[in-house]
Design a protein around this motif. Sequence first.
Motif, mmCIF file in Angstrom:
data_model
loop_
_atom_site.group_PDB
_atom_site.id
_atom_site.type_symbol
_atom_site.label_atom_id
_atom_site.label_comp_id
_atom_site.label_asym_id
_atom_site.label_seq_id
_atom_site.Cartn_x
_atom_site.Cartn_y
_atom_site.Cartn_z
ATOM 1 N N THR A 1 -1.764 -2.924 10.064
ATOM 2 C CA THR A 1 -1.929 -1.500 10.355
ATOM 3 C C THR A 1 -3.297 -1.039 9.886
ATOM 4 O OG1 THR A 1 0.448 -1.120 10.060
ATOM 5 C CG2 THR A 1 -0.985 0.809 9.978
ATOM 6 N N GLN A 2 -3.964 -0.269 10.722
ATOM 7 C CA GLN A 2 -5.263 0.280 10.341
ATOM 8 C C GLN A 2 -5.058 1.565 9.550
ATOM 9 O OE1 GLN A 2 -8.809 0.188 13.075
ATOM 10 N NE2 GLN A 2 -8.588 2.395 12.964
ATOM 11 N N VAL A 3 -5.605 1.601 8.349
ATOM 12 C CA VAL A 3 -5.405 2.736 7.443
ATOM 13 C C VAL A 3 -6.750 3.368 7.124
ATOM 14 C CG1 VAL A 3 -4.638 3.424 5.144
ATOM 15 C CG2 VAL A 3 -3.325 1.741 6.436
ATOM 16 N N ILE A 4 -6.789 4.691 7.174
ATOM 17 C CA ILE A 4 -8.001 5.436 6.816
ATOM 18 C C ILE A 4 -7.632 6.455 5.741
ATOM 19 C CG2 ILE A 4 -9.822 6.976 7.620
ATOM 20 C CD1 ILE A 4 -9.539 5.758 10.370
ATOM 21 N N ILE A 5 -8.355 6.429 4.644
ATOM 22 C CA ILE A 5 -8.130 7.381 3.563
ATOM 23 C C ILE A 5 -9.438 8.101 3.259
ATOM 24 C CG2 ILE A 5 -6.250 6.048 2.536
ATOM 25 C CD1 ILE A 5 -8.296 5.011 0.504
ATOM 26 N N SER A 6 -9.426 8.929 2.256
ATOM 27 C CA SER A 6 -10.639 9.588 1.780
ATOM 28 C C SER A 6 -10.527 9.752 0.276
ATOM 29 C CB SER A 6 -10.836 10.940 2.473
ATOM 30 O OG SER A 6 -9.755 11.803 2.187
ATOM 31 N N ALA A 7 -11.574 10.253 -0.333
ATOM 32 C CA ALA A 7 -11.577 10.401 -1.789
ATOM 33 C C ALA A 7 -12.252 11.699 -2.185
ATOM 34 C CB ALA A 7 -12.290 9.225 -2.446
ATOM 35 N N SER A 8 -11.754 12.294 -3.254
ATOM 36 C CA SER A 8 -12.392 13.451 -3.873
ATOM 37 C C SER A 8 -12.918 13.024 -5.231
ATOM 38 C CB SER A 8 -11.390 14.601 -4.030
ATOM 39 O OG SER A 8 -10.897 15.010 -2.777
#
Length: 637
Positions: A320-327
Amino acid sequence: MAPRPPSLTNALQDLVENDIYSQIRRHRLMQISAVTAIGLAVALLVARSITFTIFAIGIGFLMLALAFAYKHKILASAYTLIGSMATMLFALAITGAGLFDLAVLGYPGLLIFAALLGGVSLFVPVLLFVVTLCCGIAWLTLGGVVTPNIPKSTWSHLIFIIVIFVVTGFSVYILVQDIKRLMQSLQRENAKVQRNKAEIQHLAHHDPLTNLPNRLYGETLFAQSLAACQQKRQNLALLFIDLDNFKPVNDALGHAAGDILLEQLTLKLSKDLQPNQHLIRFGGDEFLLLAPFTDYHQELETLAETVIQKCASKFKILQTQVIISASIGITCAPKEGSDFKQLCRQADVAMYQAKKDGRNTYHYYDQSLDKISDDKFKLLQLLRPALIERQFQLYYQPMVNLQGGEISMVEALLRWPQPDGSMIGPDQFIPLAESSGLINELGSWVIQQACINCARQRKLGFPKLRVAVNLSAIQFKDGHLQDIVESALQHADLPPNALELELTESLLIDDADQIQMQLQALSAIGITIAIDDFGTGYSNLAYLRNFNASTLKIDRSFITSLSVAEQDEPLVKAIISMAASLGLRTVAEGIEDKATLNKLTALGCNIGQGYYWSKPLPGDALSALLVEHQQLSHTAV
């Protein structure tokens, strides 16, 4: 199978080690007994008279010691072996040259055997026995009981000496070899202990999943890095990194997928780090990056943007292709202090501000954030007592039918009055109530009070009045919302069609299936659903159909400037037309003047709400407003 307790494991290990040691002693006793018996048998070939008899008896006792060892009677074998040999040597000495006899040479060998084969428990008795025998030889000689007989040297004596040396040498050799093997084993065990110690030290200081330094070791790295920075006249930045969308990965793909994501992210973040930069697993989906710098803004902004870019990369997790982000929250030492825990708290506060700024970004710490955090903490400490003591009040703002002019509904708005006469707005305490878990209790109280007041107004002469109540997404989480609503309606004796529940668009996206089922159940009993702040969120028409919405409330940001800003009019007109085509009513919030009212009426809006008619009022004042508005409506007719 349940693991054994440590005490039982240690006992079993000791038992195994003792058993191995016993086996070695048994083999050595058998070897020494056999070799000594063979040596005596050789000496027996050249022995004469009494010496022959002594050797023959000695061989017999040696065979007995061998038999004892064979039968695993190790202590009996050791005493028989050493006792018989000591007695045999005594007999040879008193029948020979006394203390000067060759047999006395065998006593040191016996003491060595005793020390190596039995330890203190065997050595001390043998030592005392040997000393006693030597004293006995001397006493018998000096007392004239025994007359020393110094024989002439013969080849037989050479054989006796050779036998003594061979037996003693062989015995000492195999025992010394045992000691060497024991020392080598101890060295190997020591090396193993040192390796285990290093591994334990590493495990104590590193996260087992990512192999990054953990929070405990991170404090040590911080102290070392800060000291190095001070020597080089540099500063040290702490970047607190929190992943924005990590929980959905765990929920959708499982914790194993979350672990894989953290491992891949760790490799990506660690790849280009400088030797003096340290990435630390702070806990969960939180990381801490220690980075020395010289140029305050340029270096840190470049580093923060690089980290954000890497976190926002595509990850392949379980097909599965997963995209996250960060603060990211940033603070600096020694500018903001030198205490590690305090700096981590500051970076954490800055990180939460980055999340408020829209996530996938970074924010520097400043002292104003501390004031905001302290204010929230103090407010949170007051929130629960306020709920217990019922310090909250419901205010009501009328919603007016733009075609007929009558007040068809009121919206219940929660307020928190203070002893000094001031008011804490819901925008301040509602988020705290949601984050602290108090929103369910508070929301239940709001529904109950709104229903009670609406039922009271209907009995006072306004039988068609309805009330609207805002809901938080968290109130749907435990699945008890329908029970709470039905209980409030029953307690207030209010029909379900008199209650409207207002939801924000963003709530419809969160756990849509569960919320949809609950809203359908509520709609089935006659409660209506309104979408609040429409136009500021997802504005997805499919959600309006799925959730049985009957009303759209156009956000006040489009209404307040409608009479002076022409760019908002097409959007408002489109929302009203779209709602009409779907069979939905429209409510315009924030109407404050006649011009705005006229324009909305011309656009076909159904209901208006705002200060043009009234600000939110307490329940008692609402009654007077309803009476006054009813009288004005009758006069106008």
